[in-house]
Design an enzyme around this catalytic site. Structure first.
Site, PDB file in Angstrom:
ATOM      1  N   ASN A 110      -8.886  -0.735   3.773  1.00 30.04           N
ATOM      2  CA  ASN A 110      -8.912  -1.144   2.367  1.00 30.04           C
ATOM      3  C   ASN A 110      -7.773  -2.095   2.016  1.00 30.04           C
ATOM      4  OD1 ASN A 110      -7.094   1.081   2.668  1.00 30.04           O
ATOM      5  ND2 ASN A 110      -7.184   1.485   0.481  1.00 30.04           N
ATOM      6  N   ASP A 135       0.843  -1.189   0.000  1.00 34.68           N
ATOM      7  CA  ASP A 135       0.000   0.000   0.000  1.00 34.68           C
ATOM      8  C   ASP A 135       0.890   1.256   0.000  1.00 34.68           C
ATOM      9  OD1 ASP A 135      -2.378   1.669   0.574  1.00 34.68           O
ATOM     10  OD2 ASP A 135      -1.471   1.849   2.566  1.00 34.68           O
ATOM     11  N   ASP A 143      -0.233   5.107   0.995  1.00 35.53           N
ATOM     12  CA  ASP A 143      -0.435   6.075   2.072  1.00 35.53           C
ATOM     13  C   ASP A 143      -0.518   5.390   3.430  1.00 35.53           C
ATOM     14  OD1 ASP A 143      -0.837   8.614   0.451  1.00 35.53           O
ATOM     15  OD2 ASP A 143      -2.308   7.287  -0.467  1.00 35.53           O
ATOM     16  N   LYS A 188      -8.368  -5.202  -3.015  1.00 37.64           N
ATOM     17  CA  LYS A 188      -6.939  -5.462  -3.180  1.00 37.64           C
ATOM     18  C   LYS A 188      -6.608  -6.952  -3.056  1.00 37.64           C
ATOM     19  CE  LYS A 188      -5.240  -0.939  -1.613  1.00 37.64           C
ATOM     20  NZ  LYS A 188      -4.306  -0.246  -0.678  1.00 37.64           N
ATOM     21  N   THR A 239      -2.821   0.258  -4.483  1.00 35.92           N
ATOM     22  CA  THR A 239      -3.303   1.532  -3.968  1.00 35.92           C
ATOM     23  C   THR A 239      -4.735   1.841  -4.375  1.00 35.92           C
ATOM     24  OG1 THR A 239      -2.843   3.931  -4.025  1.00 35.92           O
ATOM     25  CG2 THR A 239      -2.310   2.688  -6.015  1.00 35.92           C
ATOM     26  N   GLY A 240      -5.356   2.729  -3.628  1.00 34.26           N
ATOM     27  CA  GLY A 240      -6.659   3.234  -4.018  1.00 34.26           C
ATOM     28  C   GLY A 240      -6.546   4.309  -5.078  1.00 34.26           C
ATOM     29  N   ASP A 279      -1.912  -0.686   6.017  1.00 40.03           N
ATOM     30  CA  ASP A 279      -2.207  -0.007   7.287  1.00 40.03           C
ATOM     31  C   ASP A 279      -3.687   0.264   7.521  1.00 40.03           C
ATOM     32  OD1 ASP A 279      -2.463   3.465   7.007  1.00 40.03           O
ATOM     33  OD2 ASP A 279      -2.274   2.166   5.270  1.00 40.03           O
TER      34      ASP A 279
END
Length: 269
Positions: free
Chosen positions: A223, A9, A11, A197, A43-44, A220
């Site tokens: 998601n 991930d 962020d 994910k 990632t989103g 973290d």
């Protein structure tokens, strides 16, 4: 079992709280790639929002892949071609937009190139998303959206207390029909049911002939939950939410302490 694919991930995980990639993290990732490990950013964000990071990490070559839009797309980094795509239809858009208005949440929609909002008073969180991803932001009324648009994901956005209240009112038919995942206190992402994910990491691993036990995922937030649960080794950052820590196999240091680098270095030694 040797780890052959590591999904990471961004962020709160890959970058520190100053939104920086540290030298130690960059060196660990580049070294892992040189040793044949597939490093996959999950990632989103859309591709434009991760392009600079991929360049900085030397992850733009043929054979490099990235998971974007929280699993809605799995893309080749050199061509940006999608090898997996799970988007939303126009009818999905109409349904999601109507419920968002009913529950009192701001909303925006994202295709592969742009962000659209029908809110005349544009939420600062929508502006934040446009700034973070580097994508153009347009006001577009609901009746201006068309069936030929390829919406990848939608986001309910608001002040955390308002958004939490909206989430508590989501009907069961809605959460059964769509993947909903909270990627920040002010973002609830609404995706195709086949998009998360975890599914994306599995689909990419299957595509590459990599076994589940040969995968690692580091994250973290909520998601990241499905990829943490899927991976042979699921790793939670020290700064991760408690739900993710409970699901993980192990915990590393925080994103301000090079937690990603620590886990990669352990795999290489």
């Amino acid at each position: 079992m040797t780890i052959k694919l590591i999904a990471i991930d961004i962020d709160g995980t890959l970058i520190n709280s100053h939104h920086e990639l540290t030298t130690r993290t960059k060196e660990a990732i580049i070294k892992a790639k040189e040793q044949g490990v597939k490093i996959v950013i999950a990632t989103g964000r859309p591709y434009p929002g991760v392009a600079n990071i991929l360049k900085e990490l030397d992850l733009e070559d043929k054979g490099d892949y990235v998971i974007t839009y929280n699993g809605s797309l799995v893309q080749e980094c050199d061509t940006k071609k999608a090898i997996v795509s799970h988007g939303l239809s126009y009818d999905n858009f109409i349904e999601i937009e109507a419920l968002s208005r009913q529950l009192g949440s701001h909303l925006h929609s994202i295709d592969r190139e742009n962000i659209y909002t029908a809110n005349q008073h544009i939420s600062p969180y929508t502006i934040h998303e446009a700034s973070l991803t580097g994508m153009p932001l347009y006001y577009r009324a609901v009746d201006q959206m068309t069936r030929n648009m390829e919406i990848v994901k939608m986001m309910m956005i608001d002040e955390p207390t308002i958004l939490d209240e909206v989430i508590s009112k989501l009907p069961s038919w809605f959460t059964d029909k769509y993947t909903t995942t909270k990627s920040a206190p002010f973002y609830l992402e609404v995706l195709n049911k086949q998009a998360n994910k975890g599914i994306a990491v599995k689909e990419l691993a299957d595509y590459l002939g990599i076994k589940q036990e040969e995968t690692m995922a580091i994250g973290d937030n909520e998601n990241d939950l499905e990829m943490i649960e899927y991976a042979g080794v699921g790793v939670a950052m020290a700064n991760a939410v408690s739900k993710l820590k409970s699901a993980a196999n192990c915990e590393t240091l925080s994103n301000d302490e090079d937690g990603v680098a620590v886990m990669i270095e352990k795999q290489l030694n």
